[in-house]
Design an enzyme around this catalytic site. Structure first.
Site, PDB file in Angstrom:
ATOM      1  N   TYR A   1       0.782  -1.096   0.009  1.00 16.70           N
ATOM      2  CA  TYR A   1      -0.112   0.015   0.067  1.00 16.70           C
ATOM      3  C   TYR A   1       0.794   1.125   0.125  1.00 16.70           C
ATOM      4  O   TYR A   1       0.650   2.024  -0.941  1.00 16.70           O
ATOM      5  CB  TYR A   1      -1.037   0.069   1.181  1.00 16.70           C
ATOM      6  CG  TYR A   1      -1.924   1.085   1.332  1.00 16.70           C
ATOM      7  CD1 TYR A   1      -2.977   1.423   0.436  1.00 16.70           C
ATOM      8  CD2 TYR A   1      -1.351   2.081   2.221  1.00 16.70           C
ATOM      9  CE1 TYR A   1      -3.886   2.381   0.540  1.00 16.70           C
ATOM     10  CE2 TYR A   1      -2.383   3.292   2.358  1.00 16.70           C
ATOM     11  CZ  TYR A   1      -3.414   3.364   1.611  1.00 16.70           C
ATOM     12  OH  TYR A   1      -4.166   4.624   1.714  1.00 16.70           O
TER      13      TYR A   1
ATOM     14  N   LYS B   1       1.066   4.268  -2.754  1.00 12.42           N
ATOM     15  CA  LYS B   1       0.828   5.762  -2.674  1.00 12.42           C
ATOM     16  C   LYS B   1       2.126   6.592  -2.940  1.00 12.42           C
ATOM     17  O   LYS B   1       1.960   7.744  -3.094  1.00 12.42           O
ATOM     18  CB  LYS B   1       0.323   5.558  -1.173  1.00 12.42           C
ATOM     19  CG  LYS B   1      -1.333   5.124  -0.964  1.00 12.42           C
ATOM     20  CD  LYS B   1      -2.172   5.743  -1.922  1.00 12.42           C
ATOM     21  CE  LYS B   1      -3.510   5.156  -1.640  1.00 12.42           C
ATOM     22  NZ  LYS B   1      -4.511   5.754  -2.671  1.00 12.42           N
TER      23      LYS B   1
HETATM   24  P1  NDP Z   1     -12.743   2.679   1.485  1.00 14.09           P
HETATM   25  O1  NDP Z   1     -12.106   1.295   1.492  1.00 14.09           O
HETATM   26  O2  NDP Z   1     -13.649   2.951   2.598  1.00 14.09           O
HETATM   27  O3  NDP Z   1     -13.329   3.085  -0.059  1.00 14.09           O
HETATM   28  C1  NDP Z   1     -12.685   2.937  -1.092  1.00 14.09           C
HETATM   29  C2  NDP Z   1     -13.709   3.125  -2.430  1.00 14.09           C
HETATM   30  O4  NDP Z   1     -12.946   2.770  -3.317  1.00 14.09           O
HETATM   31  C3  NDP Z   1     -14.701   2.410  -2.426  1.00 14.09           C
HETATM   32  O5  NDP Z   1     -15.900   3.084  -2.881  1.00 14.09           O
HETATM   33  C4  NDP Z   1     -14.618   1.367  -3.362  1.00 14.09           C
HETATM   34  O6  NDP Z   1     -15.708   0.765  -3.935  1.00 14.09           O
HETATM   35  C5  NDP Z   1     -13.864   2.078  -4.371  1.00 14.09           C
HETATM   36  N1  NDP Z   1     -12.726   1.105  -5.348  1.00 14.09           N
HETATM   37  C6  NDP Z   1     -12.032   0.097  -5.072  1.00 14.09           C
HETATM   38  N2  NDP Z   1     -11.580  -0.319  -6.067  1.00 14.09           N
HETATM   39  C7  NDP Z   1     -12.109   0.181  -6.924  1.00 14.09           C
HETATM   40  C8  NDP Z   1     -12.311   0.029  -8.567  1.00 14.09           C
HETATM   41  N3  NDP Z   1     -11.407  -0.925  -9.221  1.00 14.09           N
HETATM   42  N4  NDP Z   1     -13.081   0.868  -9.081  1.00 14.09           N
HETATM   43  C9  NDP Z   1     -13.779   1.943  -8.691  1.00 14.09           C
HETATM   44  N5  NDP Z   1     -13.632   1.926  -7.320  1.00 14.09           N
HETATM   45  C10 NDP Z   1     -13.257   1.362  -6.496  1.00 14.09           C
HETATM   46  O7  NDP Z   1     -11.528   3.548   1.520  1.00 14.09           O
HETATM   47  P2  NDP Z   1     -11.230   5.252   2.109  1.00 14.09           P
HETATM   48  O8  NDP Z   1     -12.322   5.743   1.800  1.00 14.09           O
HETATM   49  O9  NDP Z   1     -10.763   4.925   3.312  1.00 14.09           O
HETATM   50  O10 NDP Z   1     -10.171   5.520   1.245  1.00 14.09           O
HETATM   51  C11 NDP Z   1     -10.433   6.543  -0.061  1.00 14.09           C
HETATM   52  C12 NDP Z   1      -8.807   7.101  -0.517  1.00 14.09           C
HETATM   53  O11 NDP Z   1      -8.366   7.501   0.370  1.00 14.09           O
HETATM   54  C13 NDP Z   1      -8.150   5.806  -0.605  1.00 14.09           C
HETATM   55  O12 NDP Z   1      -7.398   6.325  -1.914  1.00 14.09           O
HETATM   56  C14 NDP Z   1      -7.308   5.594   0.413  1.00 14.09           C
HETATM   57  O13 NDP Z   1      -6.039   4.858  -0.255  1.00 14.09           O
HETATM   58  C15 NDP Z   1      -6.961   6.985   0.584  1.00 14.09           C
HETATM   59  N6  NDP Z   1      -6.519   7.194   2.102  1.00 14.09           N
HETATM   60  C16 NDP Z   1      -7.495   6.893   3.198  1.00 14.09           C
HETATM   61  C17 NDP Z   1      -7.054   6.864   4.627  1.00 14.09           C
HETATM   62  C18 NDP Z   1      -7.995   6.698   5.607  1.00 14.09           C
HETATM   63  O14 NDP Z   1      -7.610   6.875   6.808  1.00 14.09           O
HETATM   64  N7  NDP Z   1      -9.158   6.153   5.469  1.00 14.09           N
HETATM   65  C19 NDP Z   1      -5.844   7.360   4.725  1.00 14.09           C
HETATM   66  C20 NDP Z   1      -4.749   7.712   3.798  1.00 14.09           C
HETATM   67  C21 NDP Z   1      -5.394   7.607   2.459  1.00 14.09           C
HETATM   68  P3  NDP Z   1     -16.410  -0.715  -3.324  1.00 14.09           P
HETATM   69  O15 NDP Z   1     -17.272  -0.346  -2.066  1.00 14.09           O
HETATM   70  O16 NDP Z   1     -17.138  -1.286  -4.595  1.00 14.09           O
HETATM   71  O17 NDP Z   1     -15.420  -1.649  -2.872  1.00 14.09           O
END
Ligand code: NDP
Length: 281
Positions: free
Chosen positions: A189, A193
């Site tokens: 991961y 990133k």
């Molecule tokens: P979640 O796992 O809660 O949500 C991820 C989202 O991405 C979901 O809507 C998921 O869809 C979607 N997704 C995954 N694969 C695909 C794909 N192939 N095509 C389209 N959509 C896809 O993650 P977060 O909301 O926590 O994270 C959002 C972003 O922020 C990410 O980039 C993460 O790396 C980054 N981030 C998050 C942090 C945190 O503390 N939460 C910290 C640092 C960065 P589905 O529901 O279908 O799986």
């Protein structure tokens, strides 16, 4: 009519970003999701709050889905004003899949598919478009132990192809179980990133030479947020986690800074090479 797009908008921070854009963006906001049922349910939730996002299916790992979305946007709007590359995956620390497999799948979604999404959709960006790439605190260069790798990743002449080659090398090293020996961290991961951050700087260089005026892309660490990805351990709400990304999506015309920056959840610009970061989260 201006138009904004968020990938992976059905839950978590992406959903928070769609919500924030619906409240603040002067135009149409597209919540996209790979799964139609989950995406439409999320749109229905937001409609209950009086917001009016639109929905389109978009799986960033599926070139057909990207092409269909491109055609639709081109026909309906002719261009895009905001693109938030939010969709990503993360294996849990307890995951039992071999590390090589985790590396391949994580890089496939978080880096190579994000890159494909950009290649497909960037031709549609209108002058003054804003792109936001969701990176992470795990996407700071300090997460890479190897000095040689650090140097390559932070080279101002690094190209997209060279960055992609480095990511392929990481997957190979991980598959052979020698990634740490080769200077990589023990987190796929984190590598994905770091690549998103490095890509952002390359993209801004290309934007600066683009005939379209004032294209801006930034990478953002959203904070440690209460979502499925963190198993709801993060202290920030999804609205708080969306704040910096929404701010970057709405940067005013001809903004001087941030452009091609690595931006922290409190909106501070962080030096990606030297740090320091404002905090662990
Ligand atoms: P979640 O796992 O809660 O949500 C991820 C989202 O991405 C979901 O809507 C998921 O869809 C979607 N997704 C995954 N694969 C695909 C794909 N192939 N095509 C389209 N959509 C896809 O993650 P977060 O909301 O926590 O994270 C959002 C972003 O922020 C990410 O980039 C993460 O790396 C980054 N981030 C998050 C942090 C945190 O503390 N939460 C910290 C640092 C960065 P589905 O529901 O279908 O799986």
């Amino acid at each position: 009519m201006k138009v904004a797009i968020v990938t992976g908008g059905n839950k978590g921070i992406g959903y928070g970003i769609v919500k924030g854009l619906c409240e603040k963006f002067n135009g149409t906001v597209y919540l996209t999701a790979r799964n139609v049922g989950r995406g439409e349910a999320a749109v229905a939730e937001l409609k209950k709050l009086g917001l009016k996002p639109k929905f389109h299916q978009l799986d960033i790992t599926d070139q057909n889905s990207l092409d269909t979305f491109y055609d639709y946007m081109k026909k309906e709007y002719g261009g895009i004003d905001v693109l938030v590359n939010n969709a990503a995956i993360a294996y849990k620390v307890t995951a039992t899949e071999p590390f090589g497999e985790q590396a391949k799948n994580t890089l496939h979604v978080n880096y190579f598919s994000l890159l494909n999404a950009c290649h497909t959709l960037f031709p549609l960006l209108n002058p003054h478009a804003r792109v936001v790439n969701l990176s992470s605190s795990a996407g700071h260069l300090a997460r890479i132990p190897g000095q040689k790798l650090k140097k390559k990743l932070s080279s101002p002449t690094l190209t997209e192809d060279q960055l992609s080659d480095l990511m392929k090398q990481f997957i190979e090293s991980a598959t052979e179980g020698k990634h740490q020996q080769d200077g990589w961290p023990n987190s796929a991961y984190s590598v994905s990133k770091v690549a998103v951050s490095a890509l952002t700087f390359i993209q801004q260089h290309a934007f600066d030479a683009d005939p379209r005026e004032d294209l801006v892309v930034n990478a953002v660490h959203p904070g440690y947020v209460d979502t499925d990805m963190t198993s709801h351990k993060g202290p920030l709400t999804i609205e708080e986690g969306a704040d910096a990304a929404v701010y970057l999506a709405l940067l005013p015309i001809n903004v001087k800074s941030p452009r091609g920056c690595y931006v922290w959840s409190n909106r501070d610009i962080v030096d990606w090479v030297k740090g320091p970061t404002p905090g662990p989260y």
